[in-house]
Write a protein that holds these residues in place. Structure first.
Motif, mmCIF file in Angstrom:
data_model
loop_
_atom_site.group_PDB
_atom_site.id
_atom_site.type_symbol
_atom_site.label_atom_id
_atom_site.label_comp_id
_atom_site.label_asym_id
_atom_site.label_seq_id
_atom_site.Cartn_x
_atom_site.Cartn_y
_atom_site.Cartn_z
ATOM 1 N N VAL A 616 -1.722 -2.561 -10.011
ATOM 2 C CA VAL A 616 -1.016 -3.823 -9.801
ATOM 3 C C VAL A 616 0.161 -3.642 -8.839
ATOM 4 N N PHE A 617 0.800 -2.471 -8.837
ATOM 5 C CA PHE A 617 1.860 -2.226 -7.864
ATOM 6 C C PHE A 617 1.290 -2.186 -6.453
ATOM 7 N N SER A 618 0.151 -1.521 -6.278
ATOM 8 C CA SER A 618 -0.426 -1.367 -4.944
ATOM 9 C C SER A 618 -0.939 -2.684 -4.383
ATOM 10 N N LEU A 619 -1.277 -3.634 -5.240
ATOM 11 C CA LEU A 619 -1.742 -4.933 -4.755
ATOM 12 C C LEU A 619 -0.617 -5.745 -4.121
ATOM 13 N N LEU A 620 0.626 -5.327 -4.364
ATOM 14 C CA LEU A 620 1.769 -6.041 -3.791
ATOM 15 C C LEU A 620 2.360 -5.331 -2.583
ATOM 16 N N ASP A 621 1.875 -4.123 -2.278
ATOM 17 C CA ASP A 621 2.447 -3.378 -1.154
ATOM 18 C C ASP A 621 1.371 -2.506 -0.532
ATOM 19 N N GLU A 622 1.157 -2.690 0.763
ATOM 20 C CA GLU A 622 0.084 -1.964 1.452
ATOM 21 C C GLU A 622 0.370 -0.471 1.554
ATOM 22 N N SER A 623 1.627 -0.084 1.795
ATOM 23 C CA SER A 623 1.950 1.332 1.923
ATOM 24 C C SER A 623 1.728 2.077 0.605
ATOM 25 N N ILE A 624 2.048 1.409 -0.508
ATOM 26 C CA ILE A 624 1.787 2.028 -1.810
ATOM 27 C C ILE A 624 0.284 2.134 -2.047
ATOM 28 N N ALA A 625 -0.467 1.135 -1.586
ATOM 29 C CA ALA A 625 -1.925 1.165 -1.768
ATOM 30 C C ALA A 625 -2.549 2.367 -1.086
ATOM 31 N N LYS A 626 -2.031 2.739 0.091
ATOM 32 C CA LYS A 626 -2.586 3.895 0.798
ATOM 33 C C LYS A 626 -2.354 5.189 0.026
ATOM 34 N N GLU A 627 -1.269 5.284 -0.712
ATOM 35 C CA GLU A 627 -1.015 6.464 -1.535
ATOM 36 C C GLU A 627 -1.842 6.430 -2.819
ATOM 37 N N VAL A 628 -1.940 5.248 -3.403
ATOM 38 C CA VAL A 628 -2.573 5.120 -4.714
ATOM 39 C C VAL A 628 -4.074 5.338 -4.638
ATOM 40 N N ILE A 629 -4.703 4.937 -3.528
ATOM 41 C CA ILE A 629 -6.160 5.053 -3.455
ATOM 42 C C ILE A 629 -6.607 6.504 -3.515
ATOM 43 N N VAL A 630 -5.786 7.414 -3.013
ATOM 44 C CA VAL A 630 -6.107 8.844 -3.115
ATOM 45 C C VAL A 630 -6.024 9.294 -4.570
ATOM 46 N N ILE A 631 -5.035 8.782 -5.291
ATOM 47 C CA ILE A 631 -4.917 9.123 -6.719
ATOM 48 C C ILE A 631 -6.130 8.613 -7.486
ATOM 49 N N PHE A 632 -6.569 7.413 -7.174
ATOM 50 C CA PHE A 632 -7.755 6.870 -7.841
ATOM 51 C C PHE A 632 -8.981 7.737 -7.563
ATOM 52 N N CYS A 633 -9.109 8.199 -6.345
ATOM 53 C CA CYS A 633 -10.261 9.041 -5.999
ATOM 54 C C CYS A 633 -10.265 10.330 -6.814
ATOM 55 N N LEU A 634 -9.085 10.902 -7.040
ATOM 56 C CA LEU A 634 -9.002 12.135 -7.810
ATOM 57 C C LEU A 634 -9.432 11.930 -9.258
ATOM 58 N N TYR A 635 -9.190 10.732 -9.772
ATOM 59 C CA TYR A 635 -9.531 10.460 -11.171
ATOM 60 C C TYR A 635 -10.946 9.909 -11.335
ATOM 61 N N LEU A 636 -11.690 9.757 -10.245
ATOM 62 C CA LEU A 636 -13.080 9.307 -10.370
ATOM 63 C C LEU A 636 -13.939 10.309 -11.128
ATOM 64 N N GLY A 637 -13.613 11.573 -10.999
ATOM 65 C CA GLY A 637 -14.402 12.609 -11.659
ATOM 66 C C GLY A 637 -13.931 12.946 -13.052
ATOM 67 N N SER A 638 -13.090 12.122 -13.654
ATOM 68 C CA SER A 638 -12.567 12.411 -14.985
ATOM 69 C C SER A 638 -13.688 12.405 -16.012
ATOM 70 N N THR A 639 -13.573 13.279 -16.989
ATOM 71 C CA THR A 639 -14.561 13.319 -18.072
ATOM 72 C C THR A 639 -14.374 12.171 -19.053
ATOM 73 N N CYS A 640 -13.231 11.525 -18.998
ATOM 74 C CA CYS A 640 -12.979 10.359 -19.856
ATOM 75 C C CYS A 640 -13.537 9.118 -19.158
#
Length: 1022
Positions: A616-640
């Motif tokens: 929700v933070f990244s949806l309000l700021d494009e620069s934050i979105a560019k950082e957050v999308i990498v974090i999301f990619c790292l958690y795609l392989g989570s076992t949870c």
């Protein structure tokens, strides 16, 4: 006499108003006439009406005949009752003897009625379908008019059984429907082995005619054996069948269904797309169920398990509309302060209070104020209930994310606050303080926080003030001020204690001297002693303070997962408010210092909420979105699974919001969308490892590869745990189509479909993957996945401007994938013609509103001809040739010449006669002589046609047998691997059960053609 019977029949067909008078005349004529002669004339007139009568007059004649039979049988039944009453006055006998006597006392059936039924049963198999229908109707009406206490001879009963069960296999739906009604009184609902009940259940689930299915629902006796079948009909495709299913269910008490089934029935009915079906639920089913609960709202809600119900609110508000407002307010049973006593407040009662307040507010007549107290008084009431429930919860050790029944009561009270008028300043301040106290309380569950924030948004409408207030609250929860105690060294403490002892001694001496001076009246000396005593006392107090432990207030950060998850939930709900439209410095500080640090805590619930906050933070700021999308990619392989699902949804939200170019993602098809990618188990294992996600620039620089290698090398040096394998972001997402299962697969498919619909990507290979997924038998039972894909194809083909071009590009690769699928692949079972027809229907002229005049089939015909020429006696050449005859071409001279030349080349290379015939058919189409069978043939249930309004959600026939294989075994049932594909014909009528197609009903419904005959009642040869 002949004229008299004919005249009576002639008058009876004109109007039903004269039937009573004509019945008496016919009875008198029957008593005076020769029975054989009367019956002969009577049957002759009846047969004429059955064979040649028009619809209206014929029905009136049949009704008149049935009333006459009932009148003859009724007088006999009445006499039988009188005789039975006389027999009951005899001495008591054993049970067996009484049964024997009753059987002996039963009078035989009226001979005229018995002979008439036999005459009708002799000709029930006549060639005319209308005559067969009227015969079944006449038998039904005769049995209905015999009365509730009537009985028929066993031999007649067996004959009706056999004849009507045979008519249930009739080819005419109207005949089958009337046969169902004729068997209504011959069923035994309590016996699951009753042949009539078995036949009814079969036709209710399997019959392709909605008229027959509805007739069975109307006639079937309701029992514990038939209820599951009746419930299945609420998902029927026909409105009339669904409506009748709800009417049948309304005649069964609510206690006859499990809570799960009650929820299902109400949910399907109140959300039905047809107005008449919804009306039957609202005006018939719900009132009957409510009466089953003695008109008590609490009992009704208890039967629905309101705490976990998803439809209870809508159902109870429907009942509210059917009751008077005065009665509803009176039944709420409030005290003088317009409150429900705390000891009487239950889950159901709090729910009724909240729903009734919202309902009255929606009426906009001001009556909701009659059930609401003053806001200040209500805040005190909520606080008392919180304290009471807090004591109850102390007995159970629960985590903040756990849920208790008491929380539901508090949730209803919080939602009730939204109805209040906040014009009272004092009440509004009390409410604000109550909400802040609830947020800071350790007993507040996570489920309550969204509602608390919603109410707080209404209480504090100013965004800046509200954000400041919530930020301070989060700080006090996460970093509270605590007393820091510092102990004094032992040596220093001993010195202080010694001084304290001396001062206490001096104080005691001064107190004695002061008392003595007062007694001796030396007041000047007493004044001096009093001043000295005050100095000693003050010094003593200072030393007492310094001799103790030193205390100070410092911030203490809490790392408990429960506290962190609570604070993150507050942040998430705060950011969800539509009034928050930008990030101020305070929110950025909260993101950097709290939200991102929360990801370091190894706790699934904390990480899930933290990722949601990042989204929700990244949806309000494009620069934050560019950082957050990498974090999301790292958690795609989570076992949870929950963490991976949140990461997937976050990635798709960002791509939909900002597009691929914002993140410099290259939209490449290449090997990203390769169908024959890594095997499923191996790929799933690889994706569970952390990988380096390279987001590459979308320019034409050839130095990108070098930069990518350098970046990979640097990341490898930074962390040895991270794998060096590189994934494109789109490659990673599309590979989940092979590795993911269940909800994760649905999330990925839904996200990719949204990207295609929003035209963020336009990938023919991705579209091909989704089409093959739609037909893949591995996911045959995943209803949610099929619903997503069905809606996507419908909207994409009709509303997306680039859909026709993309579908054209994916046509040949998709067909090639199915044709070349190895025997070990699930796609080997998919029929090529079914897939091709589906794609051709999606690309028909007029389907897409943006390209109504473009004919895609012209281009596809050229591509298919090229593929057929490439085969050159190959195994798939015949399949490509067959596809040419399925297309709707709009030919000009140049296209016609090109296609004729290519068709001639293909014909020279045709491997067999079947291919030659197919290419000749195509050549005839080019010459303007289309094949009549092809032109008049209807689309299969697996197709999507413009006339059907692209309704893919109601049509689920996607698979058929593999080309060249037998769909059914030798016994007519499914055999071997084809067993799982019988569902392809299940929804031919939209039914959720396995309804066979017309080909499967061979042997059940005779396939004889109608033909005129001199003798209408000649038995048909079946």
């Amino acid at each position: 006499m002949n004229v008299t019977v004919e005249n009576i029949f002639d008058k009876a067909q004109l109007s039903t108003l004269s039937h009573n008078k004509l019945l008496q005349r016919l009875v008198d004529l029957h008593e005076k006439s020769n029975p054989q002669e009367f019956q002969k004339r009577f049957v002759l007139c009846l047969k004429y009406a059955i064979a040649n009568g028009e619809k209206g007059p014929a029905v009136r004649i049949l009704d008149f005949v049935s009333k006459f039979c009932g009148k003859l049988e009724g007088s006999k039944t009445l006499n039988g009752k009188v005789n039975k009453q006389n027999d009951d006055n005899d001495d008591k006998k054993d049970d067996d003897e009484e049964e024997e006597e009753e059987n002996e006392d039963e009078e035989p059936m009226n001979p005229f009625v018995s002979d008439l039924l036999k005459e009708l049963l002799k000709v029930h198999g006549c060639k005319s379908s209308s005559s067969r229908m009227r015969i079944c109707y006449c038998i039904k009406r005769i049995l209905q008019c015999l009365g509730p206490e009537a009985s028929i001879d066993s031999d007649i009963c067996e004959e009706i059984y056999a004849a009507m069960l045979e008519r249930l296999k009739d080819r005419s739906p109207s005949v089958r429907a009337q046969a169902v009604t004729a068997l209504e009184r011959l069923q035994d609902p309590s016996d699951p082995d009753c042949p009539v009940v078995k036949a009814f259940l079969f036709h209710m689930s399997m019959d392709p005619s909605a008229e027959v299915r509805r007739a069975v629902l109307l006639c079937l006796g309701r029992s514990k054996y038939s209820l599951p079948y009746i419930r299945n009909r609420i998902q029927d495709v026909k409105d009339s069948v669904r409506k009748q299913a709800y009417v049948s269910l309304s005649k069964v008490t609510i206690r006859s269904h499990s809570i799960k089934n009650r929820e299902l029935i109400l949910s399907q009915g109140l959300k039905d797309r047809n107005d008449s079906v919804r009306d039957s639920v609202e005006k018939v089913l719900l009132p009957n169920w409510f009466e089953n609960c003695q008109g008590n709202f609490v009992d009704f809600l208890h039967s629905l398990d309101v705490e976990n119900s998803e439809i209870a609110e809508k159902a109870i508000k429907v009942i509210f509309r059917q009751q008077s407002k005065e009665k509803l307010i009176k039944n709420l049973d409030l005290d003088s302060e317009k409150l429900i006593p705390s000891e009487m407040l239950t889950i159901e009662l709090s729910f009724v209070w909240r729903c009734l307040a919202e309902f009255l507010q929606s009426e906009e007549d001001g009556q909701w104020e009659l059930i609401l107290p003053e806001l200040s008084l209500f805040c005190e009431y909520v606080k008392r209930n919180l304290d009471r429930l807090k004591e109850i919860n102390k007995l159970e050790k629960l985590e903040p994310w756990d849920h208790t029944p008491n929380d539901f009561i508090i949730l209803q009270l919080l939602q009730l606050m939204k109805v209040f008028d906040l014009g009272d300043e004092a009440g509004r301040e009390k409410l604000k303080q109550l909400l802040i106290d609830m947020l800071m309380s350790s007993d507040t569950r996570l489920k309550l926080i969204p509602t608390i924030i919603d109410v707080l948004v209404k209480v504090v409408p100013d965004v800046a003030a509200r954000l400041q207030l919530i930020a301070e609250t989060i700080s006090e929860i996460h970093d509270p001020l605590v007393e820091d105690v510092e102990d004094i060294p032992a040596d220093q403490k001993r010195e202080l204690d010694y001084k304290l002892a001396q001062l206490r001694l001096q104080r005691n001496i001064l107190e004695e001297d002061l008392e003595k001076a007062v007694e001796e009246k030396r007041y000047l000396a007493a004044e001096d002693l009093k001043n000295d005593l005050a100095k000693i006392t003050e010094e003593l107090q200072l030393l007492s303070v310094s001799s103790g432990s030193k205390e100070s207030l410092v911030k203490h950060q809490k790392d408990d997962p429960g506290i962190i998850s609570k604070c993150l939930t507050i942040v998430f709900e705060m950011m969800q408010s539509p009034t928050v439209k930008e990030l101020n410095p305070q929110l950025r500080s909260l993101l950097d210092n709290f939200v991102k640090n929360s990801l370091k805590i190894e706790h699934a619930v904390v990480q899930v909420i933290a990722l949601q906050c990042l989204a929700v933070f990244s949806l309000l700021d494009e620069s934050i979105a560019k950082e957050v999308i990498v974090i999301f990619c790292l958690y795609l392989g989570s076992t949870c699974d929950e963490i991976a699902q949140v990461a997937v949804k976050g990635i798709f939200d960002l791509l939909l919001k900002y597009g691929l170019k914002t993140f410099a993602i290259r939209e490449e098809d290449g090997d990203i969308l390769d169908v024959t990618a890594t095997p499923r188990k191996k790929l799933k294992k690889n994706l569970m490892r952390k990988s380096t996600f390279i987001i590459e620039e979308s320019d034409d620089n050839e130095s990108d590869d070098d930069e990518s290698e350098a970046e990979t090398a640097s990341n490898k040096n930074d962390s040895k745990e991270i794998e060096t394998k590189e994934y494109h972001l789109l490659a990673l997402l599309t590979k989940h189509l092979d590795s993911a299962e269940g909800q994760m697969l649905c999330f990925v498919v839904q996200g990719l479909c949204k990207l295609l619909l929003a035209m963020r990507i336009s990938s023919p290979k991705l579209l091909s993957r989704l089409i093959l997924l739609w037909y893949n038998p591995v996911y045959e039972d995943d209803a949610h996945l099929h619903q997503i894909l069905g809606q996507f194809f419908k909207i994409y083909a009709t509303s997306c401007p680039v859909s026709q071009e993309t579908l054209e590009q994916c046509f040949v690769p998709t067909i090639n994938t199915v044709l070349n699928a190895p025997a070990s692949s699930p796609l080997y079972q998919v029929d090529v013609d079914t897939v091709a027809k589906f794609l051709l229907d999606l690309t028909k002229s007029g389907v897409n509103r943006y390209s109504a005049e473009v004919n895609i089939h012209n281009n596809l015909a050229l591509q298919v001809c090229n593929e057929a020429l490439k085969e050159n006696y190959g195994p798939n050449e015949h399949e490509w040739i067959n596809l040419l005859c399925l297309m709707e071409l709009v030919l000009d001279d140049d296209l016609k010449k090109n296609l004729q030349k290519m068709a001639d080349k293909i014909k020279r290379n045709c491997p067999d006669r079947a291919s030659i015939r197919a290419i000749q058919k195509f050549q005839n189409i080019l010459k303007g002589k289309p094949d009549r069978r092809h032109r008049g043939s209807e689309s299969t249930t697996g197709e999507v046609t413009a006339s059907e309004n692209m309704d893919l959600t109601q049509t689920d026939s996607r698979l058929s047998a593999k080309r060249g294989s037998s769909f059914l075994g030798s016994d007519g049932g499914s055999t071997g691997s084809e067993a799982s594909f019988n569902r392809n014909k299940a929804l031919r009528t939209g039914s959720s059960s396995m309804i066979p197609s017309s080909s499967e009903l061979i042997g059940v419904i005779p396939e004889t053609s109608e033909s005129d005959s001199d003798s209408v009642f000649e038995n048909e040869e079946e």
